[in-house]
Write a protein that holds these residues in place. Structure first.
Motif, PDB file in Angstrom:
ATOM      1  N   SER A  95       0.822  -1.213   0.000  1.00 46.41           N
ATOM      2  CA  SER A  95       0.000   0.000   0.000  1.00 46.41           C
ATOM      3  C   SER A  95       0.853   1.258   0.000  1.00 46.41           C
ATOM      4  CB  SER A  95      -0.926   0.004   1.218  1.00 46.41           C
ATOM      5  OG  SER A  95      -0.154   0.105   2.381  1.00 46.41           O
ATOM      6  N   GLN A  96       2.165   1.081  -0.236  1.00 45.56           N
ATOM      7  CA  GLN A  96       3.030   2.269  -0.220  1.00 45.56           C
ATOM      8  C   GLN A  96       3.990   2.224  -1.407  1.00 45.56           C
ATOM      9  OE1 GLN A  96       5.733   3.602   3.066  1.00 45.56           O
ATOM     10  NE2 GLN A  96       6.212   1.425   3.092  1.00 45.56           N
ATOM     11  N   PRO A  97       4.131   3.326  -2.114  1.00 47.46           N
ATOM     12  CA  PRO A  97       5.011   3.317  -3.282  1.00 47.46           C
ATOM     13  C   PRO A  97       6.454   3.036  -2.883  1.00 47.46           C
ATOM     14  CG  PRO A  97       3.850   5.431  -3.063  1.00 47.46           C
ATOM     15  CD  PRO A  97       3.540   4.639  -1.842  1.00 47.46           C
ATOM     16  N   LYS A  98       7.177   2.284  -3.722  1.00 43.25           N
ATOM     17  CA  LYS A  98       8.583   1.998  -3.386  1.00 43.25           C
ATOM     18  C   LYS A  98       9.405   3.283  -3.319  1.00 43.25           C
ATOM     19  CE  LYS A  98       9.831   0.821  -8.130  1.00 43.25           C
ATOM     20  NZ  LYS A  98      10.595   0.047  -9.060  1.00 43.25           N
ATOM     21  N   GLU A  99       8.989   4.300  -4.077  1.00 43.35           N
ATOM     22  CA  GLU A  99       9.727   5.573  -4.074  1.00 43.35           C
ATOM     23  C   GLU A  99       9.567   6.318  -2.746  1.00 43.35           C
ATOM     24  OE1 GLU A  99       7.408   4.701  -6.312  1.00 43.35           O
ATOM     25  OE2 GLU A  99       8.585   4.264  -8.107  1.00 43.35           O
ATOM     26  N   MET A 100       8.603   5.878  -1.930  1.00 47.54           N
ATOM     27  CA  MET A 100       8.401   6.511  -0.618  1.00 47.54           C
ATOM     28  C   MET A 100       9.069   5.727   0.511  1.00 47.54           C
ATOM     29  SD  MET A 100       6.949   9.393  -0.692  1.00 47.54           S
ATOM     30  CE  MET A 100       6.462   9.543   1.032  1.00 47.54           C
ATOM     31  N   LEU A 101       9.775   4.660   0.187  1.00 51.42           N
ATOM     32  CA  LEU A 101      10.444   3.906   1.247  1.00 51.42           C
ATOM     33  C   LEU A 101      11.505   4.788   1.893  1.00 51.42           C
ATOM     34  CD1 LEU A 101      10.924   0.398  -0.386  1.00 51.42           C
ATOM     35  CD2 LEU A 101       9.204   1.139   1.262  1.00 51.42           C
ATOM     36  N   PRO A 108      12.393   9.790   2.370  1.00 54.46           N
ATOM     37  CA  PRO A 108      11.985   8.816   1.366  1.00 54.46           C
ATOM     38  C   PRO A 108      12.839   8.968   0.108  1.00 54.46           C
ATOM     39  CG  PRO A 108      10.366  10.578   1.519  1.00 54.46           C
ATOM     40  CD  PRO A 108      11.401  10.858   2.571  1.00 54.46           C
ATOM     41  N   VAL A 109      13.005   7.866  -0.606  1.00 57.76           N
ATOM     42  CA  VAL A 109      13.892   7.833  -1.777  1.00 57.76           C
ATOM     43  C   VAL A 109      13.639   8.998  -2.731  1.00 57.76           C
ATOM     44  CG1 VAL A 109      14.517   6.465  -3.798  1.00 57.76           C
ATOM     45  CG2 VAL A 109      13.986   5.328  -1.648  1.00 57.76           C
ATOM     46  N   VAL A 110      12.356   9.262  -3.022  1.00 52.57           N
ATOM     47  CA  VAL A 110      12.042  10.245  -4.058  1.00 52.57           C
ATOM     48  C   VAL A 110      12.454  11.671  -3.651  1.00 52.57           C
ATOM     49  CG1 VAL A 110       9.652  10.678  -3.324  1.00 52.57           C
ATOM     50  CG2 VAL A 110      10.248  10.802  -5.762  1.00 52.57           C
ATOM     51  N   GLN A 111      12.559  11.904  -2.357  1.00 51.08           N
ATOM     52  CA  GLN A 111      13.011  13.234  -1.919  1.00 51.08           C
ATOM     53  C   GLN A 111      14.492  13.451  -2.256  1.00 51.08           C
ATOM     54  OE1 GLN A 111      11.883  14.456   2.049  1.00 51.08           O
ATOM     55  NE2 GLN A 111      13.316  16.164   2.020  1.00 51.08           N
ATOM     56  N   TYR A 112      15.293  12.377  -2.129  1.00 52.06           N
ATOM     57  CA  TYR A 112      16.699  12.501  -2.532  1.00 52.06           C
ATOM     58  C   TYR A 112      16.785  12.855  -4.018  1.00 52.06           C
ATOM     59  CZ  TYR A 112      18.104  10.012   1.767  1.00 52.06           C
ATOM     60  OH  TYR A 112      18.320   9.641   3.061  1.00 52.06           O
ATOM     61  N   VAL A 113      15.915  12.195  -4.812  1.00 51.69           N
ATOM     62  CA  VAL A 113      15.952  12.433  -6.264  1.00 51.69           C
ATOM     63  C   VAL A 113      15.590  13.892  -6.558  1.00 51.69           C
ATOM     64  CG1 VAL A 113      15.009  11.740  -8.508  1.00 51.69           C
ATOM     65  CG2 VAL A 113      15.397  10.013  -6.723  1.00 51.69           C
ATOM     66  N   ALA A 114      14.526  14.396  -5.904  1.00 52.16           N
ATOM     67  CA  ALA A 114      14.097  15.786  -6.125  1.00 52.16           C
ATOM     68  C   ALA A 114      15.209  16.752  -5.716  1.00 52.16           C
ATOM     69  CB  ALA A 114      12.818  16.071  -5.338  1.00 52.16           C
ATOM     70  N   GLU A 115      15.902  16.460  -4.609  1.00 48.49           N
ATOM     71  CA  GLU A 115      16.968  17.354  -4.143  1.00 48.49           C
ATOM     72  C   GLU A 115      18.175  17.308  -5.076  1.00 48.49           C
ATOM     73  OE1 GLU A 115      17.645  16.345  -0.024  1.00 48.49           O
ATOM     74  OE2 GLU A 115      15.691  17.148   0.579  1.00 48.49           O
ATOM     75  N   GLU A 116      18.476  16.101  -5.574  1.00 51.17           N
ATOM     76  CA  GLU A 116      19.603  15.971  -6.523  1.00 51.17           C
ATOM     77  C   GLU A 116      19.322  16.835  -7.760  1.00 51.17           C
ATOM     78  OE1 GLU A 116      20.359  11.873  -7.895  1.00 51.17           O
ATOM     79  OE2 GLU A 116      21.040  12.786  -9.769  1.00 51.17           O
ATOM     80  N   LEU A 117      18.073  16.816  -8.223  1.00 55.63           N
ATOM     81  CA  LEU A 117      17.716  17.588  -9.416  1.00 55.63           C
ATOM     82  C   LEU A 117      17.756  19.087  -9.124  1.00 55.63           C
ATOM     83  CD1 LEU A 117      14.874  15.258 -10.695  1.00 55.63           C
ATOM     84  CD2 LEU A 117      17.054  15.704 -11.849  1.00 55.63           C
ATOM     85  N   ALA A 118      17.260  19.481  -7.951  1.00 59.09           N
ATOM     86  CA  ALA A 118      17.290  20.904  -7.591  1.00 59.09           C
ATOM     87  C   ALA A 118      18.740  21.405  -7.556  1.00 59.09           C
ATOM     88  CB  ALA A 118      16.610  21.131  -6.244  1.00 59.09           C
ATOM     89  N   LEU A 153      15.233   8.289 -12.677  1.00 61.09           N
ATOM     90  CA  LEU A 153      14.343   7.246 -12.159  1.00 61.09           C
ATOM     91  C   LEU A 153      14.091   7.485 -10.672  1.00 61.09           C
ATOM     92  CD1 LEU A 153      15.610   4.024 -13.997  1.00 61.09           C
ATOM     93  CD2 LEU A 153      14.112   5.880 -14.795  1.00 61.09           C
ATOM     94  N   GLY A 154      12.805   7.448 -10.312  1.00 61.78           N
ATOM     95  CA  GLY A 154      12.404   7.827  -8.946  1.00 61.78           C
ATOM     96  C   GLY A 154      12.766   6.819  -7.878  1.00 61.78           C
ATOM     97  N   ASP A 155      13.296   5.638  -8.279  1.00 60.33           N
ATOM     98  CA  ASP A 155      13.678   4.647  -7.261  1.00 60.33           C
ATOM     99  C   ASP A 155      15.193   4.509  -7.161  1.00 60.33           C
ATOM    100  OD1 ASP A 155      14.372   3.309  -9.556  1.00 60.33           O
ATOM    101  OD2 ASP A 155      13.214   1.502  -9.130  1.00 60.33           O
ATOM    102  N   SER A 156      15.925   5.485  -7.708  1.00 61.88           N
ATOM    103  CA  SER A 156      17.391   5.370  -7.729  1.00 61.88           C
ATOM    104  C   SER A 156      18.074   6.562  -7.079  1.00 61.88           C
ATOM    105  CB  SER A 156      17.885   5.295  -9.174  1.00 61.88           C
ATOM    106  OG  SER A 156      17.442   4.117  -9.774  1.00 61.88           O
ATOM    107  N   LEU A 157      18.912   6.255  -6.099  1.00 60.07           N
ATOM    108  CA  LEU A 157      19.721   7.302  -5.454  1.00 60.07           C
ATOM    109  C   LEU A 157      21.125   7.214  -6.012  1.00 60.07           C
ATOM    110  CD1 LEU A 157      19.182   6.511  -1.688  1.00 60.07           C
ATOM    111  CD2 LEU A 157      17.886   8.046  -3.134  1.00 60.07           C
TER     112      LEU A 157
END
Ligand code: G1P
Length: 297
Positions: A23-29, A35-45, A128-132
């Protein structure tokens, strides 16, 4: 030319991480504190990319909620004297987020194609939203790739990481033109080859900079490996049609963690916990004691 838009595919079901992802996206682990996706957003910023187009699917609303403004939580923290936590939950105002759904699970290439009318005719990043990438997702790989894209007038730039021979079957693999250098040109690219057929061990590492011409090629791409429309196949068509694709290797220490299966997810979490600025030293002590206890088993 500055590139300030990225497509972040987050539609994958995460079946290799069940029941965690029921019930939870893997990108929110969580990986450590975020959560993973926050690292991705920060890397892009950090790379100057301020517009993010998330390609979502069923069960992914937690991602939108995570990046949303939560006045109730902000007020609660103020009223209860927890101002120190405010910085942790305040949304980034320097980034604009768009969400569109991949209505059918037809593969990564199809997911990127879903962003076509939002991206339009400008070059863009795919992350990719599941990759740091890098320790704590701190890496300047996207900034380096954007620079190469512009300076070399490339049609695509792809991040690569060398993997073990038994791993090539999980990745898009480069056929370099000549020797592999920190920055190299591709003669071809193949999706998830058998080890015997792999042209190298250089694996696509979840970051791309693409010219908008890729959309036309994606629209013409037939289902490939696994019956899915593969981004790799559109890139192959690009290079075979005379397009220039440049590979940028991750630097030493810039390891990529995708959280798509338990082994890789555990690695990412452990690394993050052991290097936490506050708790890292205590965690390392704890793990050392634990290993001593478990020793010999
Ligand atoms: C996708 C791509 C593959 C790439 C991998 C990791 O595969 O198709 O070329 O190497 O991401 O970046 P997936 O993990 O979606 O199977």
């Amino acid at each position: 030319m500055p590139i300030d838009i990225a497509v972040v595919p987050v539609a994958g079901r995460g079946t290799r991480l069940l029941p965690l992802t029921k019930s939870q996206p893997k990108e929110m682990l969580p990986v450590g504190r975020k959560p993973v996706v926050q690292y991705v957003a920060e890397e892009l910023a950090d790379a100057g990319v301020h517009k993010l187009v998330f390609i979502t699917g069923p069960g992914k609303t937690a991602i939108e909620n995570h990046f949303d403004v939560d006045d109730e939580l902000t007020n609660h923290l103020r009223l209860t004297g927890k101002e120190d936590l405010l910085a942790e939950v305040t949304e980034r105002t320097d980034q604009e987020h768009f969400y569109t759904r991949q209505r059918r699970q037809l593969g990564l290439g199809h997911a990127v194609l879903c962003a076509r009318s939002i991206v339009g005719t400008q070059p863009f990043v795919v992350a990719l939203g599941d990759s740091l990438i890098g320790l704590h997702g701190r890496s300047n790989i996207v900034a380096r790739m954007i620079r190469e894209f512009t300076e070399r007038k490339a049609d695509a730039v792809i991040a690569f990481e060398e993997v073990e021979p038994d791993e090539v079957v999980h990745y898009g693999i480069a056929q370099p033109r000549g020797a592999v250098a920190p920055v190299f040109e591709l003669a071809d690219i193949v999706e998830k080859p058998a080890v015997a057929d792999a042209p190298s061990r250089m694996a696509v590492a979840g970051r791309y900079v693409l010219s908008p011409a890729i959309f036309e090629l994606l629209a013409d791409t037939k289902p490939g490996k696994g019956g899915e429309i593969q981004l790799t196949d559109a890139l192959r068509a690009l290079v075979r049609g005379g397009g220039k694709i440049v590979g940028v290797r991750l630097a030493p220490g810039e390891h990529r963690h995708d959280v798509g299966n338990y082994e890789r997810y555990f690695r990412a979490f452990i690394e993050s916990a052991l290097t936490d600025p506050q708790y890292g030293p205590a965690m390392r002590e704890f793990v050392a004691e634990l290993l001593a206890k478990l020793g010999g088993k």
